[in-house]
Scaffold this active site. Sequence first.
Site, short mmCIF file in Angstrom:
data_model
loop_
_atom_site.label_atom_id
_atom_site.label_comp_id
_atom_site.label_asym_id
_atom_site.label_seq_id
_atom_site.Cartn_x
_atom_site.Cartn_y
_atom_site.Cartn_z
N LYS A 22 0.83 -1.21 0.00
CA LYS A 22 0.00 0.00 0.00
C LYS A 22 0.86 1.25 0.00
CE LYS A 22 -1.82 1.54 4.07
NZ LYS A 22 -1.54 2.96 4.39
N ASN A 23 1.83 1.30 0.92
CA ASN A 23 2.56 2.56 1.11
C ASN A 23 3.61 2.82 0.03
OD1 ASN A 23 0.95 3.13 3.24
ND2 ASN A 23 2.44 2.58 4.82
N CYS A 117 -5.58 13.06 13.61
CA CYS A 117 -5.47 11.67 13.19
C CYS A 117 -5.57 10.80 14.43
CB CYS A 117 -4.12 11.48 12.51
SG CYS A 117 -3.76 9.79 12.07
N ARG A 122 0.62 14.24 13.50
CA ARG A 122 1.01 14.07 12.10
C ARG A 122 0.96 15.35 11.28
NH1 ARG A 122 -1.49 8.60 9.79
NH2 ARG A 122 0.42 8.58 8.57
N ASP A 306 4.37 0.32 12.18
CA ASP A 306 3.19 -0.35 11.61
C ASP A 306 3.09 -1.83 12.02
OD1 ASP A 306 2.42 1.99 10.42
OD2 ASP A 306 3.18 1.48 8.44
N ARG A 398 -8.66 -0.57 4.44
CA ARG A 398 -7.77 0.44 3.87
C ARG A 398 -6.41 -0.16 3.54
NH1 ARG A 398 -7.17 5.64 7.22
NH2 ARG A 398 -5.85 5.94 5.42
N1 EPU Z 1 6.31 14.56 11.04
C1 EPU Z 1 6.43 15.91 11.34
N2 EPU Z 1 6.32 16.81 10.32
C2 EPU Z 1 6.10 16.42 9.03
C3 EPU Z 1 5.99 15.07 8.73
C4 EPU Z 1 6.11 14.14 9.76
O1 EPU Z 1 6.62 16.27 12.48
O2 EPU Z 1 6.00 17.30 8.16
C5 EPU Z 1 6.42 13.57 12.14
C6 EPU Z 1 5.12 12.79 12.34
O3 EPU Z 1 4.20 13.48 13.12
C7 EPU Z 1 5.63 11.51 12.99
C8 EPU Z 1 7.00 11.33 12.33
O4 EPU Z 1 7.34 12.58 11.76
O5 EPU Z 1 5.80 11.70 14.36
C9 EPU Z 1 7.06 10.27 11.25
O6 EPU Z 1 5.93 10.36 10.39
P1 EPU Z 1 6.02 10.11 8.84
O7 EPU Z 1 5.89 11.41 8.13
O8 EPU Z 1 7.18 9.24 8.52
O9 EPU Z 1 4.68 9.29 8.59
P2 EPU Z 1 3.82 9.34 7.27
O10 EPU Z 1 4.72 9.58 6.12
O11 EPU Z 1 2.66 10.23 7.47
C10 EPU Z 1 4.04 6.81 6.65
C11 EPU Z 1 3.11 5.67 6.41
C12 EPU Z 1 2.53 5.25 7.76
C13 EPU Z 1 3.66 4.82 8.66
C14 EPU Z 1 4.67 5.99 8.82
C15 EPU Z 1 5.89 5.65 9.64
C16 EPU Z 1 2.33 6.10 4.17
C17 EPU Z 1 1.21 6.47 3.28
N3 EPU Z 1 2.07 6.09 5.48
O12 EPU Z 1 3.27 7.86 7.22
O13 EPU Z 1 1.69 4.14 7.50
O14 EPU Z 1 3.17 4.48 9.93
O15 EPU Z 1 5.09 6.40 7.51
O16 EPU Z 1 6.55 4.57 9.08
O17 EPU Z 1 3.41 5.77 3.71
C18 EPU Z 1 -0.14 2.71 7.85
O18 EPU Z 1 0.11 2.16 6.77
O19 EPU Z 1 -0.98 2.23 8.67
C19 EPU Z 1 0.53 3.94 8.22
C20 EPU Z 1 0.08 4.76 9.17
#
Ligand code: EPU
Length: 419
Positions: A22-23, A117, A122, A306, A398
């Site tokens: 998915k990701n 969320c 996030r 995850d 999802r």
């Molecule tokens: N963060 C910030 N600022 C930003 C972006 C992120 O502070 O601009 C923080 C977040 O709040 C969090 C940390 O950085 O504390 C890491 O978050 P990240 O941005 O890596 O998460 P994401 O990109 O929103 C993806 C996956 C998630 C997975 C996380 C961590 C996708 C679509 N989603 O989310 O997947 O948990 O990386 O590996 O790739 C899931 O599939 O169930 C899922 C939630």
Amino acid sequence: MDKLQIQGGIPLEGEVRISGAKNATLPILAAALLTDDPLIVANVPHLQDVTTTIELLGRMGVRVTVDERMQIEVDASSLTECFAPYELVKTMRASILVLGPLVAKFGRADVSLPGGCAIGARPVNIHVAGLQAMGADIRIEAGYIRARASRLKGARLVLETVTVTGTENLMMAATLAEGETVIENAAREPEVVDLAHCLIAMGARIHGAGTDKITVQGVARLRGTRYEVLPDRIESGTYLVAGAITRGHVRVKHTRPDHLDAVLAKLEEAGAKVGVGDGWVEVDMRGRRPRAVDVRTAPYPAFPTDMQAQFAALNTIAEGVGTITETIFENRFMHMLEMRRLGAEIRLEGNTAIIRGVDRLTAAPVMATDLRASASLVLAGLVAAGRTEVERIYHIDRGYETIEEKLAQLGAQIRRVPG
Ligand code: EPU
């Protein structure tokens, strides 16, 4: 709303085929916005988040065709609007992945800010700051990120926190920027690497994906290609835990064992005999009760957030006491409270859950709160005595393709019933 009914107590045995990740699929579909040619994406999982992405692209005027094998052709040459509405973004935060490509290719994007969320705040400040450093003019207005730019310019971006979709957004934007972009403290997740491979096949010049420093030389245009998405490591890990928690013997096929190192190490620690081959992994508990393990989540290649909830489920019936420490998201413990309803002994101390394994869980109705939390409740249901009902399973749809069919194939007594 559909529910899953699970009759617990059956050791799972057999093989299951893993779907595309998915990701990785979601950013790769967004990458289609970077070219006027069609992008063909294969091994796409049949999931609600993929449907939402198709709807989002469709609203922008992008032509999307899906064949019966879930091969998706995306043709962005017909794009009419650079707009991601709140009503879609609020259902799927990954919609933010259109931001970088839209600004880079069309010089504008109006993308709703994702709201709160279930698992943490996030924010997307790192995505926004990176694009600003590349020359985009960005305002937050009426709940929307409004970005305008002429051609983006390469920049050195030092990410404040390791962010998966942030790295992906900025890497996509950099492919069409003028000059060189360096992303430091980049996420190293396999899904970031898969996206980079797809972009490279489209003509992008990217080096270092899979390390914490990604360098992108901008090019004037990208072309279409056909790309096959990598297997889902989290789905793989979830079925392996299903084998371990039920004291069974499960093999996952069509997967990438090398993406599962941290998870497999914990399964071995829990007492599973782990076997690995070309494209497959198996766990065999030889009928034994798992031992409790300590898990601490961190960015790849460390233990994935995850998979935390699934190992929490494993610990609930394991021998001994295990701790789960969540360092990525600040509110990812809702499943712990639901698992208590099944008789689990769990104490929460800040970002750590201390779980004392019990001899048995007993069935109860439980409610899914997010994707991975719902998977952990299904796992707990597989070992709880009696019939567990997991409600709100739209969360699970999802991210897990036909979970009830795959588990039934392994011998589980599980069925989907309309709620
Ligand atoms: N963060 C910030 N600022 C930003 C972006 C992120 O502070 O601009 C923080 C977040 O709040 C969090 C940390 O950085 O504390 C890491 O978050 P990240 O941005 O890596 O998460 P994401 O990109 O929103 C993806 C996956 C998630 C997975 C996380 C961590 C996708 C679509 N989603 O989310 O997947 O948990 O990386 O590996 O790739 C899931 O599939 O169930 C899922 C939630």
